[in-house]
Design a protein around this motif. Structure first.
Motif, mmCIF file in Angstrom:
data_model
loop_
_atom_site.group_PDB
_atom_site.id
_atom_site.type_symbol
_atom_site.label_atom_id
_atom_site.label_comp_id
_atom_site.label_asym_id
_atom_site.label_seq_id
_atom_site.Cartn_x
_atom_site.Cartn_y
_atom_site.Cartn_z
ATOM 1 N N ASN A 1 -12.536 -5.821 1.938
ATOM 2 C CA ASN A 1 -12.555 -6.686 0.747
ATOM 3 C C ASN A 1 -13.113 -8.077 1.070
ATOM 4 O O ASN A 1 -13.820 -8.668 0.258
ATOM 5 C CB ASN A 1 -11.170 -6.750 0.106
ATOM 6 N N LEU B 1 -12.432 4.940 4.931
ATOM 7 C CA LEU B 1 -12.439 3.467 4.947
ATOM 8 C C LEU B 1 -13.205 2.962 6.167
ATOM 9 O O LEU B 1 -13.910 1.953 6.102
ATOM 10 C CB LEU B 1 -11.007 2.939 5.027
ATOM 11 N N GLU C 1 -6.933 5.992 -0.761
ATOM 12 C CA GLU C 1 -6.933 4.637 -0.181
ATOM 13 C C GLU C 1 -8.242 3.908 -0.490
ATOM 14 O O GLU C 1 -8.279 2.669 -0.525
ATOM 15 C CB GLU C 1 -6.669 4.671 1.332
ATOM 16 N N ILE C 2 -9.323 4.673 -0.742
ATOM 17 C CA ILE C 2 -10.600 4.054 -1.129
ATOM 18 C C ILE C 2 -10.513 3.630 -2.597
ATOM 19 O O ILE C 2 -10.829 2.497 -2.964
ATOM 20 C CB ILE C 2 -11.776 5.041 -0.911
ATOM 21 N N LEU D 1 0.843 -1.206 0.000
ATOM 22 C CA LEU D 1 0.000 0.000 0.000
ATOM 23 C C LEU D 1 0.876 1.254 0.000
ATOM 24 O O LEU D 1 0.642 2.205 -0.746
ATOM 25 C CB LEU D 1 -0.922 -0.020 1.224
ATOM 26 N N ILE E 1 -8.540 -2.240 4.864
ATOM 27 C CA ILE E 1 -8.788 -2.571 3.442
ATOM 28 C C ILE E 1 -9.084 -4.073 3.307
ATOM 29 O O ILE E 1 -10.040 -4.478 2.647
ATOM 30 C CB ILE E 1 -7.558 -2.169 2.588
ATOM 31 N N ASN E 2 -8.284 -4.885 3.978
ATOM 32 C CA ASN E 2 -8.471 -6.340 3.854
ATOM 33 C C ASN E 2 -9.803 -6.794 4.448
ATOM 34 O O ASN E 2 -10.473 -7.659 3.891
ATOM 35 C CB ASN E 2 -7.305 -7.075 4.509
ATOM 36 N N GLY F 1 -7.682 0.979 -2.846
ATOM 37 C CA GLY F 1 -7.719 -0.152 -1.920
ATOM 38 C C GLY F 1 -8.961 -1.012 -2.015
ATOM 39 O O GLY F 1 -8.879 -2.245 -1.967
ATOM 40 N N VAL F 2 -10.152 -0.385 -2.175
ATOM 41 C CA VAL F 2 -11.385 -1.179 -2.045
ATOM 42 C C VAL F 2 -12.404 -0.995 -3.178
ATOM 43 O O VAL F 2 -13.332 -1.796 -3.293
ATOM 44 C CB VAL F 2 -12.101 -0.887 -0.694
#
Ligand code: 13P
Ligand code: SF4
Length: 343
Positions: free
Chosen positions: A42, A302, A61-62, A10, A38-39, A65-66
């Protein structure tokens, strides 16, 4: 199954973001905090058959990441229309999530943003439009997508920044009331004149608080400093800005322009999210100047996405009156019909 992301991966992805201030500053510590969130998101998406739609303006990050789909407001409404997921998490602003719900009445549409407004959408209500319609009975009412479902339900056709000029040109009525963006409306008037299209256009007095702030003099100084710079702006900016721009378009069209032109210096006049995307996706292109943040878009985090997926509060679900939903759907479907007819 999605492979979990590590904090290091990341950090490697986001560390080069330079524009966007503190909110877009990715340190190793910050990535260590964000990677597990994030994990978890997901994993929950897979478990609940959920998709995340994110507007380009939300935090990196959105987006990286997702999000399953990232785009401008037109592309996101098409994605919302076509998804087979049971749950849609719409990371953007509330009116966009309402559009997704209107197009998918049977799906659960969730909004993670905590500031649910938008200076354009908040400037007008359905009641205002009902009054205007009695005042101007022979006008076609065209609304920008940045309006609530209540307003769309009272209008004839909806437009986005990617199709506004073409749709307004092709509406058969000579008399058009465009709402709520006054500056976009002034740009439509200029563009119709340029195209030789005769229209009598009246405007509501709304503005986007981010785009109305840009000062045309800044472009002048930017060009003095950087003679080869290409100025790229959004149609929510004033006509004085558009007049001095090399390219005008929706956020996705701006990305395509930067990608496809051989120029390599750009001054981007729109929200910071676009600039950060460009920095990451085209590191060889140089972006000059700063950018401006939309507080509504940046109120998406997030942590709130995780919360609405795990245990949403009643107010996180979009719930619309069925009659209003049917009327608003007609207005949005008209936009799709105009767009399909052009192809
Ligand atoms: P687009 O992404 O459709 O260009 O719209 C920009 C905007 O301001 C959305 O709120
Ligand atoms: Fe609304 Fe402007 Fe923010 Fe877009 S950038 S959501 S138009 S306030």
């Amino acid at each position: 199954m999605i492979t979990p992301i590590t904090a290091q991966l990341l950090f490697d992805k986001l560390k080069d973001i330079k524009i966007g201030g503190q909110i877009c500053l990715f340190t190793e510590e910050k990535c260590c905090e964000l990677a597990p969130v994030i994990n978890e998101i997901n994993a929950l998406k897979a478990e609940k058959n959920a998709v995340i739609l994110a507007h380009t303006y939300v935090s990196p990050e959105i987006i990286f990441g997702v999000a399953d789909f990232v785009g401008d407001s037109y592309a996101l409404s098409v994605d919302a229309k076509n998804t087979s997921a049971d749950v849609i998490v719409f990371s953007a602003v509330k009116f966009m999530a309402e559009t997704a719900k209107i197009l998918n009445p049977d799906k659960d549409v969730l909004v993670p943003s905590t500031l649910n407004g938008c200076s354009l959408a908040d400037s007008i209500t359905g009641e205002h439009v009902r009054k205007l319609r009695t005042q101007y009975p022979d006008f076609a009412f065209v609304c920008y997508i940045n309006t609530t479902a209540d307003v769309k339900a009272e209008c004839d056709v909806c437009v986005t920044s990617s199709n506004v000029y073409d749709i307004v040109e092709r509406i058969p009525n000579q008399n058009i009331y465009f709402l709520p963006d006054k500056l976009m409306g002034q740009n439509i008037i200029v563009e119709m004149k340029r195209r030789g299209v005769q229209k009598n256009i009246l405007l509501w007095d709304g503005t986007c608080y981010v785009h109305e702030e840009y000062d045309p003099e800044l472009i002048h100084y930017m060009r003095l400093e950087h003679p080869d710079v290409k100025v790229v702006s959004h149609p929510e900016c004033s006509p004085a800005i558009l007049k001095q721009s090399d390219y005008v378009g929706s956020t996705s069209q701006m990305i395509d322009y930067v990608k496809n032109t051989s120029a390599n210096q750009f001054f981007i006049l729109t929200e910071c999210g676009l600039t950060t995307r460009l920095q990451l996706e085209f590191p060889e292109k140089k972006l000059v100047g700063s950018c401006t943040m939309c507080k509504y878009m940046k109120s998406n985090t997030l942590y709130d996405i995780l919360r609405v997926l795990k245990s949403p509060n009643p107010e996180d679900h979009i719930v619309l009156n069925p009659d209003l939903q049917t009327k608003a759907r007609h207005c949005i479907e008209q936009m799709f019909a105009y767009t399909a007819a052009k192809k």
